[in-house]
Design a protein around this motif. Structure first.
Motif, PDB file in Angstrom:
ATOM      1  N   VAL A   9      43.557  43.353  34.663  1.00 38.25           N
ATOM      2  CA  VAL A   9      42.179  43.244  35.193  1.00 38.25           C
ATOM      3  C   VAL A   9      42.372  41.607  35.585  1.00 38.25           C
ATOM      4  O   VAL A   9      42.488  41.340  34.721  1.00 38.25           O
ATOM      5  CB  VAL A   9      41.196  43.520  34.492  1.00 38.25           C
ATOM      6  CG1 VAL A   9      39.492  42.989  34.375  1.00 38.25           C
ATOM      7  CG2 VAL A   9      41.174  45.631  34.830  1.00 38.25           C
ATOM      8  N   SER A  10      41.751  40.887  36.373  1.00 41.13           N
ATOM      9  CA  SER A  10      41.697  39.787  36.506  1.00 41.13           C
ATOM     10  C   SER A  10      40.257  39.070  36.833  1.00 41.13           C
ATOM     11  O   SER A  10      39.530  39.844  37.317  1.00 41.13           O
ATOM     12  CB  SER A  10      42.547  39.114  37.818  1.00 41.13           C
ATOM     13  OG  SER A  10      42.109  37.340  37.480  1.00 41.13           O
ATOM     14  N   LEU A  11      39.185  38.078  35.905  1.00 38.41           N
ATOM     15  CA  LEU A  11      37.588  37.896  35.890  1.00 38.41           C
ATOM     16  C   LEU A  11      38.475  36.343  36.790  1.00 38.41           C
ATOM     17  O   LEU A  11      37.300  35.606  37.332  1.00 38.41           O
ATOM     18  CB  LEU A  11      37.563  37.108  34.702  1.00 38.41           C
ATOM     19  CG  LEU A  11      37.489  38.394  34.074  1.00 38.41           C
ATOM     20  CD1 LEU A  11      36.271  37.919  32.455  1.00 38.41           C
ATOM     21  CD2 LEU A  11      36.379  39.715  34.600  1.00 38.41           C
TER      22      LEU A  11
ATOM     23  N   GLU B 271      48.873  35.797  39.312  1.00 33.34           N
ATOM     24  CA  GLU B 271      49.073  37.241  40.098  1.00 33.34           C
ATOM     25  C   GLU B 271      48.670  36.873  41.260  1.00 33.34           C
ATOM     26  O   GLU B 271      48.924  36.785  42.555  1.00 33.34           O
ATOM     27  CB  GLU B 271      48.001  37.931  40.003  1.00 33.34           C
ATOM     28  CG  GLU B 271      47.743  39.412  40.569  1.00 33.34           C
ATOM     29  CD  GLU B 271      48.642  40.519  40.823  1.00 33.34           C
ATOM     30  OE1 GLU B 271      48.818  41.114  41.974  1.00 33.34           O
ATOM     31  OE2 GLU B 271      49.510  40.548  39.849  1.00 33.34           O
ATOM     32  N   ASN B 272      48.165  35.660  41.853  1.00 37.26           N
ATOM     33  CA  ASN B 272      48.161  35.093  43.071  1.00 37.26           C
ATOM     34  C   ASN B 272      49.199  34.435  43.848  1.00 37.26           C
ATOM     35  O   ASN B 272      49.036  33.970  44.625  1.00 37.26           O
ATOM     36  CB  ASN B 272      46.609  33.895  42.374  1.00 37.26           C
ATOM     37  CG  ASN B 272      46.128  32.831  43.966  1.00 37.26           C
ATOM     38  OD1 ASN B 272      45.658  33.724  44.179  1.00 37.26           O
ATOM     39  ND2 ASN B 272      46.071  31.440  43.844  1.00 37.26           N
ATOM     40  N   GLU B 273      50.044  33.694  42.604  1.00 35.55           N
ATOM     41  CA  GLU B 273      52.055  33.999  43.729  1.00 35.55           C
ATOM     42  C   GLU B 273      51.349  34.742  44.851  1.00 35.55           C
ATOM     43  O   GLU B 273      52.332  34.254  45.590  1.00 35.55           O
ATOM     44  CB  GLU B 273      52.526  33.964  42.980  1.00 35.55           C
ATOM     45  CG  GLU B 273      52.462  32.853  41.481  1.00 35.55           C
ATOM     46  CD  GLU B 273      53.695  32.585  40.171  1.00 35.55           C
ATOM     47  OE1 GLU B 273      54.720  33.419  40.941  1.00 35.55           O
ATOM     48  OE2 GLU B 273      54.009  31.273  39.736  1.00 35.55           O
TER      49      GLU B 273
ATOM     50  N   ILE C 210      37.019  34.807  42.149  1.00 34.33           N
ATOM     51  CA  ILE C 210      37.464  35.888  42.840  1.00 34.33           C
ATOM     52  C   ILE C 210      38.201  37.451  41.594  1.00 34.33           C
ATOM     53  O   ILE C 210      39.064  37.082  40.952  1.00 34.33           O
ATOM     54  CB  ILE C 210      38.254  36.034  43.632  1.00 34.33           C
ATOM     55  CG1 ILE C 210      37.988  34.570  44.331  1.00 34.33           C
ATOM     56  CG2 ILE C 210      39.169  37.570  44.521  1.00 34.33           C
ATOM     57  CD1 ILE C 210      37.368  35.128  46.112  1.00 34.33           C
ATOM     58  N   TYR C 211      37.676  38.014  41.538  1.00 30.01           N
ATOM     59  CA  TYR C 211      37.515  39.194  40.527  1.00 30.01           C
ATOM     60  C   TYR C 211      38.359  40.372  40.229  1.00 30.01           C
ATOM     61  O   TYR C 211      38.670  40.854  42.397  1.00 30.01           O
ATOM     62  CB  TYR C 211      36.583  39.847  39.919  1.00 30.01           C
ATOM     63  CG  TYR C 211      35.642  39.211  39.711  1.00 30.01           C
ATOM     64  CD1 TYR C 211      35.490  37.880  38.296  1.00 30.01           C
ATOM     65  CD2 TYR C 211      34.110  38.456  40.589  1.00 30.01           C
ATOM     66  CE1 TYR C 211      34.643  37.224  37.582  1.00 30.01           C
ATOM     67  CE2 TYR C 211      33.395  37.824  39.890  1.00 30.01           C
ATOM     68  CZ  TYR C 211      33.426  37.073  38.590  1.00 30.01           C
ATOM     69  OH  TYR C 211      32.073  36.293  38.470  1.00 30.01           O
ATOM     70  N   LYS C 212      39.786  40.820  40.652  1.00 26.61           N
ATOM     71  CA  LYS C 212      40.084  41.698  40.701  1.00 26.61           C
ATOM     72  C   LYS C 212      41.054  42.704  39.924  1.00 26.61           C
ATOM     73  O   LYS C 212      40.847  42.656  38.543  1.00 26.61           O
ATOM     74  CB  LYS C 212      41.569  40.859  41.083  1.00 26.61           C
ATOM     75  CG  LYS C 212      42.786  42.171  41.787  1.00 26.61           C
ATOM     76  CD  LYS C 212      44.039  41.420  42.444  1.00 26.61           C
ATOM     77  CE  LYS C 212      44.702  42.581  42.993  1.00 26.61           C
ATOM     78  NZ  LYS C 212      46.030  42.337  43.429  1.00 26.61           N
ATOM     79  N   LEU C 213      41.183  44.091  40.037  1.00 27.76           N
ATOM     80  CA  LEU C 213      41.362  44.706  38.882  1.00 27.76           C
ATOM     81  C   LEU C 213      42.110  46.114  39.920  1.00 27.76           C
ATOM     82  O   LEU C 213      42.354  46.091  41.449  1.00 27.76           O
ATOM     83  CB  LEU C 213      40.588  46.195  38.600  1.00 27.76           C
ATOM     84  CG  LEU C 213      39.493  46.818  39.294  1.00 27.76           C
ATOM     85  CD1 LEU C 213      40.204  47.868  39.632  1.00 27.76           C
ATOM     86  CD2 LEU C 213      38.033  46.826  38.806  1.00 27.76           C
ATOM     87  N   VAL C 214      42.618  47.449  39.225  1.00 25.77           N
ATOM     88  CA  VAL C 214      44.094  47.305  39.505  1.00 25.77           C
ATOM     89  C   VAL C 214      44.146  48.918  38.475  1.00 25.77           C
ATOM     90  O   VAL C 214      44.153  48.350  37.747  1.00 25.77           O
ATOM     91  CB  VAL C 214      45.271  47.288  39.855  1.00 25.77           C
ATOM     92  CG1 VAL C 214      46.234  48.864  39.887  1.00 25.77           C
ATOM     93  CG2 VAL C 214      45.946  45.715  40.639  1.00 25.77           C
ATOM     94  N   ALA C 215      43.847  49.863  39.259  1.00 35.37           N
ATOM     95  CA  ALA C 215      43.130  51.253  38.266  1.00 35.37           C
ATOM     96  C   ALA C 215      44.193  52.389  39.092  1.00 35.37           C
ATOM     97  O   ALA C 215      43.841  52.989  40.142  1.00 35.37           O
ATOM     98  CB  ALA C 215      42.122  51.168  38.302  1.00 35.37           C
TER      99      ALA C 215
END
Length: 216
Positions: A179-181, A188-190, A207-212
């Motif tokens: 989870v990134s706010l 992770e942006n790399e 930009i918000y991102k999640l992996v689930a």
């Protein structure tokens, strides 16, 4: 990005018909036969709402050991993605013109390795919540087609939709792997591949991102 206004493109129908080897308009007829559309059988990743195609094309370039399918409902939009793709076709990418709500009608259970949801329409009004691509009804469909070890990767610039997604996935229940706010300020942006929408609007905010993944 399908909440942006879409302009009709008169050339779209003819272009899609002329490149039928790379785009499917009758996905139900390909149930159980998707791998035959690729050069070789490999894990299958799907983007729901592929927009103008930048993300899925760049992913296919970066991961030749994975087969990709970009699903998009808007004919003019997917025709634009297809035209971009045809400048340098890849053997591990196909496009599908259809509604992403019906994935379980043209993929077998456990057939998909990963689902990408990038900058989906937030449908901000409460009465439209069921249309959000991370609502419980959609999650049920994703769970059906995903491999038990498969994941969902979700990106948005809409804080309300991100918070809604965290709640619905947690209650489903699902487990969050990441989870990134503020994705663009994270490590992770790399390796982050941006969509056209992301490039245009990320200067306006995080930009918000999640992996689930789904719990067994």
């Amino acid at each position: 990005m399908n909440f942006l206004r879409v302009r009709n493109k008169p050339w779209a129908d003819g272009y899609i018909k002329a490149h039928a080897d790379y785009i499917v308009i009758d996905p139900q007829n390909w149930l159980g036969k998707w791998q035959s559309r690729f050069e070789k059988s490999q894990p299958l990743d799907v983007e729901v709402g592929t927009g103008k195609g930048q993300f899925i094309i760049e992913m296919a370039k970066a991961h030749p050991d994975i087969n990709f399918i970009g699903v998009e409902l808007q004919k003019s939009v997917i025709a634009t993605a297809l035209r971009k793709f045809m400048t340098a076709p890849l053997p591990n990418l196909q496009f599908v013109l259809t509604d992403g709500a019906n994935l379980d009608e043209f993929f077998h259970p456990d057939e998909v390795n990963k689902i990408f949801l990038n900058f989906s329409d937030p449908w901000p009004k409460k009465r439209h919540a069921k249309r959000r691509l991370t609502s419980p009804g959609f999650l049920k469909t994703y769970q059906t087609v995903l491999d038990p070890a498969g994941t969902i990767e979700f990106k948005t610039d809409n804080r309300g939709l991100f918070e809604y997604t965290l709640v619905t996935m947690n209650h489903y229940p699902m487990t969050f792997d990441y989870v990134s706010l503020d994705l663009h300020r994270s490590a992770e942006n790399e390796t982050n591949i941006q969509t056209e929408y992301e490039e245009k609007f990320s200067p306006n905010g995080p930009i918000y991102k999640l992996v689930a993944h789904f719990n067994a």
